[in-house]
Design a protein around this motif. Structure first.
Motif, PDB file in Angstrom:
ATOM      1  N   THR A 173      -0.837  -4.659  -9.527  1.00 33.23           N
ATOM      2  CA  THR A 173       0.286  -5.650  -8.494  1.00 33.23           C
ATOM      3  C   THR A 173       1.118  -5.374  -8.181  1.00 33.23           C
ATOM      4  N   SER A 174       2.147  -6.486  -7.259  1.00 36.50           N
ATOM      5  CA  SER A 174       3.762  -6.300  -6.681  1.00 36.50           C
ATOM      6  C   SER A 174       3.805  -7.535  -6.917  1.00 36.50           C
ATOM      7  N   THR A 175       5.196  -7.724  -6.431  1.00 38.59           N
ATOM      8  CA  THR A 175       5.718  -8.546  -5.670  1.00 38.59           C
ATOM      9  C   THR A 175       6.479  -8.384  -3.869  1.00 38.59           C
ATOM     10  N   PRO A 176       6.879  -9.734  -3.323  1.00 42.76           N
ATOM     11  CA  PRO A 176       6.780  -9.274  -2.178  1.00 42.76           C
ATOM     12  C   PRO A 176       7.919  -8.673  -1.708  1.00 42.76           C
ATOM     13  N   ALA A 177       8.780  -9.355  -2.309  1.00 39.47           N
ATOM     14  CA  ALA A 177      10.114  -7.420  -2.043  1.00 39.47           C
ATOM     15  C   ALA A 177       9.863  -6.470  -1.994  1.00 39.47           C
ATOM     16  N   ASP A 178       8.569  -5.781  -3.288  1.00 42.38           N
ATOM     17  CA  ASP A 178       8.681  -4.473  -3.030  1.00 42.38           C
ATOM     18  C   ASP A 178       7.534  -4.118  -1.812  1.00 42.38           C
ATOM     19  N   LEU A 179       6.662  -5.384  -1.980  1.00 36.90           N
ATOM     20  CA  LEU A 179       5.902  -5.208  -0.655  1.00 36.90           C
ATOM     21  C   LEU A 179       6.154  -4.485   0.681  1.00 36.90           C
ATOM     22  N   LEU A 180       7.118  -5.735   0.883  1.00 40.66           N
ATOM     23  CA  LEU A 180       7.712  -5.429   2.315  1.00 40.66           C
ATOM     24  C   LEU A 180       8.232  -3.994   2.379  1.00 40.66           C
ATOM     25  N   ALA A 181       9.042  -3.183   1.283  1.00 37.00           N
ATOM     26  CA  ALA A 181       9.827  -1.722   1.096  1.00 37.00           C
ATOM     27  C   ALA A 181       8.534  -0.905   1.004  1.00 37.00           C
ATOM     28  N   ILE A 182       7.047  -1.728   0.749  1.00 38.10           N
ATOM     29  CA  ILE A 182       6.123  -0.550   0.701  1.00 38.10           C
ATOM     30  C   ILE A 182       5.912  -0.498   2.334  1.00 38.10           C
ATOM     31  N   ALA A 183       5.654  -1.780   2.791  1.00 36.61           N
ATOM     32  CA  ALA A 183       5.129  -1.196   4.629  1.00 36.61           C
ATOM     33  C   ALA A 183       6.305  -0.672   4.910  1.00 36.61           C
ATOM     34  N   LYS A 184       7.535  -0.985   5.144  1.00 39.51           N
ATOM     35  CA  LYS A 184       8.209  -0.532   5.736  1.00 39.51           C
ATOM     36  C   LYS A 184       7.876   1.597   5.682  1.00 39.51           C
ATOM     37  N   LEU A 185       7.672   1.726   4.696  1.00 43.26           N
ATOM     38  CA  LEU A 185       7.643   3.244   4.014  1.00 43.26           C
ATOM     39  C   LEU A 185       6.230   3.677   5.109  1.00 43.26           C
ATOM     40  N   ALA A 186       5.107   3.338   5.022  1.00 38.05           N
ATOM     41  CA  ALA A 186       3.682   2.693   5.263  1.00 38.05           C
ATOM     42  C   ALA A 186       4.422   3.090   6.988  1.00 38.05           C
ATOM     43  N   ALA A 187       4.441   2.236   7.537  1.00 42.38           N
ATOM     44  CA  ALA A 187       4.867   1.900   9.158  1.00 42.38           C
ATOM     45  C   ALA A 187       5.470   3.594   9.650  1.00 42.38           C
ATOM     46  N   ALA A 188       6.739   3.885   8.627  1.00 41.69           N
ATOM     47  CA  ALA A 188       7.400   4.862   9.217  1.00 41.69           C
ATOM     48  C   ALA A 188       6.855   6.103   9.112  1.00 41.69           C
ATOM     49  N   HIS A 189       5.602   6.381   8.226  1.00 39.58           N
ATOM     50  CA  HIS A 189       4.506   7.686   8.318  1.00 39.58           C
ATOM     51  C   HIS A 189       3.720   7.585   9.227  1.00 39.58           C
ATOM     52  N   PRO A 190       3.582   8.628  10.489  1.00 40.48           N
ATOM     53  CA  PRO A 190       3.819   9.088  11.482  1.00 40.48           C
ATOM     54  C   PRO A 190       1.784   8.722  11.510  1.00 40.48           C
ATOM     55  N   ALA A 191       1.850   9.851  10.419  1.00 36.28           N
ATOM     56  CA  ALA A 191       0.199   9.559  10.493  1.00 36.28           C
ATOM     57  C   ALA A 191      -0.660   8.529   9.466  1.00 36.28           C
ATOM     58  N   ILE A 192       0.225   7.109   8.461  1.00 33.77           N
ATOM     59  CA  ILE A 192      -0.678   6.490   8.342  1.00 33.77           C
ATOM     60  C   ILE A 192      -0.465   5.470   8.857  1.00 33.77           C
ATOM     61  N   ALA A 193       0.794   5.499  10.316  1.00 27.72           N
ATOM     62  CA  ALA A 193       1.407   4.067  10.938  1.00 27.72           C
ATOM     63  C   ALA A 193       0.059   4.016  11.963  1.00 27.72           C
ATOM     64  N   ARG A 194      -0.573   5.319  12.193  1.00 26.63           N
ATOM     65  CA  ARG A 194      -1.828   5.956  13.185  1.00 26.63           C
ATOM     66  C   ARG A 194      -2.951   5.967  12.899  1.00 26.63           C
ATOM     67  N   ILE A 195      -3.121   5.475  11.825  1.00 27.59           N
ATOM     68  CA  ILE A 195      -4.838   5.648  11.156  1.00 27.59           C
ATOM     69  C   ILE A 195      -4.921   3.886  10.628  1.00 27.59           C
ATOM     70  N   VAL A 196      -3.845   2.846  10.466  1.00 26.37           N
ATOM     71  CA  VAL A 196      -3.853   1.655  10.553  1.00 26.37           C
ATOM     72  C   VAL A 196      -3.610   0.871  11.251  1.00 26.37           C
ATOM     73  N   ALA A 197      -3.483   1.271  12.291  1.00 31.01           N
ATOM     74  CA  ALA A 197      -3.469   0.876  13.723  1.00 31.01           C
ATOM     75  C   ALA A 197      -4.413   0.665  14.886  1.00 31.01           C
ATOM     76  N   THR A 198      -5.134   1.402  14.140  1.00 32.22           N
ATOM     77  CA  THR A 198      -7.046   1.889  14.483  1.00 32.22           C
ATOM     78  C   THR A 198      -7.906   0.879  14.532  1.00 32.22           C
ATOM     79  N   SER A 199      -8.750   0.662  15.766  1.00 29.77           N
ATOM     80  CA  SER A 199      -9.574  -0.808  14.834  1.00 29.77           C
ATOM     81  C   SER A 199     -11.181  -0.063  14.459  1.00 29.77           C
TER      82      SER A 199
END
Length: 455
Positions: free
Chosen positions: A244-270
């Protein structure tokens, strides 16, 4: 002649007496004296005439050259427009939150934190969004140098291969993992995140940490180090409702993931094809729609559809907006997608140009004591870029010009909204005619002082 001591009765007697005395005295005056007196009278008369002419001539000269009182300028500020109100989208979900970066000047300093939120702020099941946390924890322990860095090679054994059947019977998303399959850490993460393969989540986390117990310990440490106290991870896939997680925590997790070059590249791949795993398709079918660039879907069945997303919106600001959002507990995958698109489009529509000035619009008038008039108009049309119904402030600055001719710029009007301002010149429409000579001669009270003439 009446005797000196005899009383004079009546006005006629007094006049007769005076006439006789004047005749008597005139007879006694010398003719030369009379001529001198006559010349003196003529001289005085001439001087008086000269003075009179000088005074009247000076008045005329003053009246024709003296400064006149300046025209009276009356201004009226144009009506201040109001932008369309931002229509917030309320999702039909248990909770949602949106963060908007690069728009603090428009939306306020809190926008880059949590700008908008609906529903509960309490922890909710996050399903396969858990795999994003798993990837972050793995890369914290085994970093990749760049988005293209393959990282170490992972070889999967029979125990890993058996996980395929374990998750198959649970109805989870899986991907092929033949015994002896080798692939880079980068590719293994791609198989875990793009199609959301649960068997890869457990196999990879066990390979990196040695056991699931060690992985969960590392995950708890990682969450604590990032202040994510509202998040709980019980296993690496998200199949457990205890993740489980809260909306506030998930926004923070999303920003950490988007700032990681490898993860950002992977999750943007269709879609992608990886040897050993085969062709893979992203569960996030919103990629490329409405500016969406990621991140991760997750659902545990009806009423528990989730999406953690990022989007880049070009709305006309200096920098594109970086939107991060989350929806938890949506009724269906389609409903979640529709809500996210509507939310992004409403944000985009909230930034707009508001017309504030029309060329030729009257903003004042000029009038003179001698009846000549002109108008003050805006020299050009203009609009101001703003957000929603942000208040638009207006100021007018008018100066006294040296001349009042058609087209003369006499000031400006400035509109300000948020960080933006636009200024439009104010000019004279029509010309102020000079007063006639007759008006000057007949209106001395409207002229400057006599001693100012010639200055």
């Amino acid at each position: 002649m009446t005797a000196p001591n005899q009383p004079v009765d009546g006005l006629s007697d007094f006049a007769e007496l005076m006439a006789h005395e004047q005749e008597f005295s005139g007879d006694l005056i010398d003719p030369a004296v009379r001529r001198r007196r006559r010349r003196r009278g003529l001289l005085i008369t001439a001087v008086c005439i000269v003075l009179l002419l000088a005074v009247s001539g000076g008045y005329v000269g003053w009246a024709l050259t003296a400064p006149v009182n300046p025209p009276a300028v009356t201004t009226r500020t144009p009506p201040v427009p109001v932008g369309d109100v931002f229509a917030a989208v309320t999702p039909t979900a248990a909770a949602s939150a949106i963060s908007v970066a690069s728009a603090d000047a428009y939306l306020g300093e809190a926008a880059s934190g949590t700008w908008s939120a609906t529903g509960t702020a309490e922890p909710l099941p996050i399903a396969s969004i858990t795999k994003l946390i798993t990837a972050l924890v793995i890369l914290d322990a085994s970093p990749l140098a760049s988005a293209d860095d393959p990282g170490p090679t992972i070889t999967f054994g029979k125990a890993d291969h058996d996980l395929y059947d374990v998750y198959y019977v649970q109805g989870a998303t899986i991907a092929p993992m033949p015994t002896g399959t080798s692939m880079s850490l980068h590719d293994a993460l791609a198989v875990m995140l793009i199609p959301s393969a649960s068997n890869y989540a457990e196999a990879l986390s066990t390979r990196i940490f040695g056991s699931q117990s060690a992985f969960l310990d590392a995950t708890r440490d990682w969450l604590a180090s990032h202040g994510l106290t509202g998040t709980t991870v019980a296993e690496p896939t998200g199949l457990s409702p205890r993740n489980t997680s809260t909306p506030a925590d998930l926004l923070a997790i999303a920003k950490l993931a988007a700032a990681h070059p490898a993860i950002a590249r992977i999750v943007a791949t269709s879609s992608i094809s990886i040897p050993g795993a085969g062709p893979l398709h992203n569960t996030n079918d919103l990629l490329g729609t409405a500016g969406i660039t990621g991140l991760k879907t997750g659902n545990l069945g009806e009423g528990t559809h989730n999406l953690l997303y990022t989007a880049t919106l070009d709305v006309g600001t200096t920098d594109p907006l970086a939107v991060t959002g989350v929806i938890l507990g949506g009724s269906s995958h389609a409903a979640v997608n529709a809500t996210v698109i509507a939310a992004l489009e409403s944000i985009r529509a909230g930034f707009h140009e508001v017309p504030v000035a029309t060329e030729g619009q009257e903003v004042g008038s000029i009038s003179t004591p001698w009846g000549s008039t002109a108008t003050l108009v805006l020299a050009e049309s203009a609009s101001i870029f703003t957000w929603s119904d942000t208040p638009i402030e207006q100021t007018m600055d008018i100066d006294s010009p040296p001349t009042y001719r058609d087209g003369t710029v006499v000031g400006s009007v400035t509109w300000t909204a948020g960080p933006n301002a636009v200024t439009v010149p104010v000019m004279i429409s029509g010309s102020i005619a000079q007063p006639t000579e007759w008006w000057r001669l007949t209106h001395p009270s409207e002229l400057g002082p006599l001693w100012d003439a010639g200055r």
